[in-house]
Every structure is written in structure tokens, then in C-alpha cells.
Design a protein around this motif. Sequence first.
Motif, PDB file in Angstrom:
ATOM      1  N   GLY A  83      42.830  46.916  45.798  1.00 10.36           N
ATOM      2  CA  GLY A  83      41.752  46.815  46.766  1.00 10.36           C
ATOM      3  C   GLY A  83      41.883  47.696  47.983  1.00 10.36           C
ATOM      4  O   GLY A  83      40.964  47.751  48.811  1.00 10.36           O
ATOM      5  N   LYS A 109      37.973  47.567  46.445  1.00  9.24           N
ATOM      6  CA  LYS A 109      37.840  46.190  46.913  1.00  9.24           C
ATOM      7  C   LYS A 109      36.543  45.557  46.417  1.00  9.24           C
ATOM      8  O   LYS A 109      35.441  46.055  46.664  1.00  9.24           O
ATOM      9  N   SER A 145      39.386  43.415  42.230  1.00  7.32           N
ATOM     10  CA  SER A 145      39.374  44.774  42.765  1.00  7.32           C
ATOM     11  C   SER A 145      39.703  45.841  41.731  1.00  7.32           C
ATOM     12  O   SER A 145      40.208  46.920  42.065  1.00  7.32           O
TER      13      SER A 145
END
Length: 594
Positions: free
Chosen positions: A518, A543, A552
Motif C-alpha cells: 500500500g 493502497k 492493496s
Amino acid sequence: MRRVIISWMVAGLCLLVLIDCTAPATLCDDQIACSPGFVCQSGFCVAIQEEPSSEPAPEPTKPEPIKSEPQPEPTKPEPRPEPSVEPVVEPIAEKKDEPTRDVRDAGEPGKPDFSEAVVDTFTESAQESTPDTSTEPLPEKATESVPEQVAEKTPDVAPLPQLPTWSDNPCQVLNGVSPGYGGVVSKWQAQDKLAPARKDSLLVIGSSSIRLWRTLQKELAAWPIIHRGFGGSRLLDVAAHAEKIVLPYKPKAILIYAGTNDIAAGKSPTVVYDVYRCLIEKVKKGIGDIPIMFIGVTPNPARWAKWSDSVKLNGAVRQLSAAWSGLTYIDIPATFLKMGQPPSASLFVSDRLHLNVVGYTVWNMVIKPVVQAVVSTTPYTVPSSQPASKSQVLIDFGPGDTDDGNPTKSPDSYNRYWNNWHKVNGGAGLLPGETLALHTTTNQKTPWRVTLAGAMTTNGIKNGGLLAPKTSLLGKYAIATATQDFFYAGAAGSGLVVTGLDPSKTYTLTLFGSRDWGSETRVTRYEVSGAKTTSASLTTSGKGIGANGTYSGNEKSLAVVKSVKPDQWGKLHIELVTEKGSFSYLSLLSLEVD
């Protein structure tokens, strides 16, 4: 944008080094064609060069050539014209009042005269000591007569390539030496047993500049390629392992770049030259008279302090190559030295040692025409046993150590057979040239192979692989063992080549990559080149990019490239381009006959 910047950089280099690339800044691809008289190379147009320039550049500081005795015909093969000029270096002072060296056979050229003051700079080991050139002549090569039937051929028939033999034993330079990279060589040997190389291949071998030559397979697509580059290796390692990774291939020709790491490690040019003679002898005895092309040790800013030793090595190889039709010296240094002494840092990555994309573009411009002139091509014959229409191949890329990845079992829940990469551990590096023979989902053997064109690394379960793929999102590609691990490459990207295809057919590729990460959005573009080039991109990391907005990694998207034709040699080149972020990924690949 990246291609435009590279185009501008190469345009400036062309002006500086007088390379004939009148329109290098003109971009090209499958949609944008070059003007007549130009060819598309690495995304821009360069002029086609039919003949090397007959007007060499001025050589105000060119070193004196190493003299040799003339050899009566037909025992001396006809020397070929040099395509490039000598590097611009300071001349080497000749010794005064030194008697002329004896040549063991008056009808052969003498061995290069390595001046003691320049060459014997480093202390060698007992097994690899540098001969005292002031008191004893270096070993000379033995006379080898050109066969009479070759000498009598009409002028329009090229003579067979000839390699020298020696009156001494050059391979004694390897006595007591323990070559490195045994593990790498063993890996290649194991893969060679599973997918033997074609006997008419071009073997491209050497150190990291060969390993990192990511466009090699595409630039030299006209030949079957055996890619054997291992970073940090010496010419000594290549010669010592020749019985394992040179001679068994029975290649049509050899292209080699090595010697720079020997010089950097303190080996004198005399020793490195003897190692090259040893390699030539092994090739001649183990394979026969085939072309050997030596890429001159390339000058770079990082090792400029030892450039004088590389000049001596290059000069010796050049002289030897001028006397024997089976040997070719490729004068890369002459081009690079026109860009500065040392050459411009714009040709290299941050370590100022290894070439960047612009440096490799210059390499390609110099090397490819020489290979075309030296090594003949054979019209491609489509291998038999081609899979029928709608046949499919599935490949699982990733480690198989159970900690970071698992091979996909066959048949899977859809009764399909998979191809799993050779067993490697998570975090392991993969070398260009590693190859996997392929079978279809019905377990039919095919003549197809997939070969790494660039370096990659493995990872998976512990580092963000997709562990629980959903059929509702990925359909029949939702196979956990295939999505849980992956191959990845850095910012420079990497690639694959699929060989053995039928150029008259079209194929559809489906690719998947994912890593749960992420902190950075990462996008991989898969560029597929055959008769034309097309591409598709995947956002593999970022993300909240997952289907539920919390995961993610990629869990829902596939990259599909439809109806692509292989090139005329039955190859599809697949580049992994790091389009955004720091890394590119590949977890699985499907190849289907339309």
C-alpha cells in the motif's frame, strides 16, 4: 515520455561520435514507421549502414600497431578490413636497442609485444605469473595451413572461418585456478538437460554486461540465442567452465564480452590474453572452426585508472583477429572514446560501470552489423508438432520452496496441466537465458519454450502474493498456487521471449501480476513484440486497489493482449516495463493459439 528523453540523448551522442543515425530522434513502433533507408531500433529510427565507412577518423594519438612477420599464402588467412578506428590513447613507448623477437615459424605472425613497463603492473599467483618479456619471447602460435580446397575457391565464395592453434599450451594459465560461479553453471546444466539448446545457436556469453543486455534477444532475433551472462565473471571463469557451458552447445558462433573483471582483479593483459587463447583452443578442439567475436573491453568512468591495461588486451585481440578469419574483434572502445576519455557518464547507470539504456543502444548500433556480417542466418522452419487452434499453455512464475510459493498441481480443478518454473527459493535471483520447455493444458508437448531475457527475482507468500483469489473476479485464473507468488524486476524492467511459434498464426496472451503493497502505486506494462508491438498494463500494487477497497494488491484485473503474430523467426518478445513505481510483476501467463 521516457522514450522521447532517450531519443534526445541518443541524438546528441550520434552527433558527437559521428554514428550514421541521421534521424535518431524520430520515434517508431508498430504504428509509426521509419522513412526509407532507416530501421526501427529500440524505439527510434536509425540509418541502415550497408558498409563500414571507408574514411577512418583522424588518429593523432593512435598507438603504433604491433608488428608481425608476413606469412606466405595460403597459410595465412586473408585479413578482413576493420570496421572502426583504433581508440584514441597515448602511444606506448617502444624499448630501445631490443633485439627482434624470434618467431618460431617464420611463416606466421608473431604474438603481440606486451611491453614490460605497461603490462607487468600486478603480481600474479604462482600458477598465473606474467612471463618476463624482456628476456624471453612469449609463446607463439603454431602454423596452421588453410586447407587447399579453401585457398582455391573463387573470390565470390567466402573461405571457411579459421581458428589458430598454438605451439605452446595456453591453457596452462588455468593450472591451479578455481573458477567461480559453479552454482550458476550447475543450474544451467540442469536446465539444458530438460530443454537442450539448438545446435545452430549463437552463444552470447560473458560477464554482467551480457547478463544485463535485456534487448539481446530482440536485437539478434534472427539467430537462436543461448544467453549465458553471469555478473562479475571473468574471462578465466568462461574458459575454465567451457566444457560445461560452451562446448556442449555446439554453437554456430560465439559472441563474448569478458576480460574487464580479470583486469580489475589485477590480472595483467598478458595473462588475460593467454586465457582467451586457451578458450580459442578449447573451442577449436571441442567444436571446430567456428566464428568467435570478441567485444572489446569497454571503457567506463569507474575503471578508468586501469584503462591502459584494457588497451593492451584489446590491441592483442585485435591483432590476432586480423590474422585469422575465424576471429573478429568488435571495436566498441573506438566509439565510446569519442564520447570522452573517460566516456560520458550519460552512457552508464549510477555505478558508472554498467551500461544504461543509452549505452546499450550504442552497443547495439556497433555490434549488430558485425554479427550480421560474420554469422549467416538460416530461414526459419516452423517446428513440427505445433499445437492446434485453441490450444493453451499456462505458466506459473514463482518459487517452489513452500515458504514463499508452491508449484501448481496438474491437473488443476479445471483438468488443466500447468508449466511450473524450475524449483527456486523465495528471494532467489534468476538469470537471463534460463529456459523452460512448455506443454499444453492437455499435457501435449510443444516445440515452444519461454526464456528469460532479463534478470528477475522471486517472491510470494510472505511478501504480498495474492493468497485467496476469487473466481468471481479472475475466473479460471483464480488458482491460489499461481497467484500467491511471482517474479519481479526493478525500475529497469525485464522480459521474456517465447520461441518455436508459427509466424503464420496469431496468439492471445493473458497475464496476471499482484503484490499487496500500500505504500506505493505500481503499474506494470507488458509490451508484446512480434510482427508488430502491442501492450497492456496492470496496476499490481497500491493502497486500496482491491475489489473491497481495503486490499492493496491486484485481485481483479488481467492484462490481455489479443491476436499477436510472432516475428518471422517464430518469436514473441514480452517486456515487463516498470511504468509506475519501483517494481514490475508477473505471476502467471497464458498463451493460446487463436
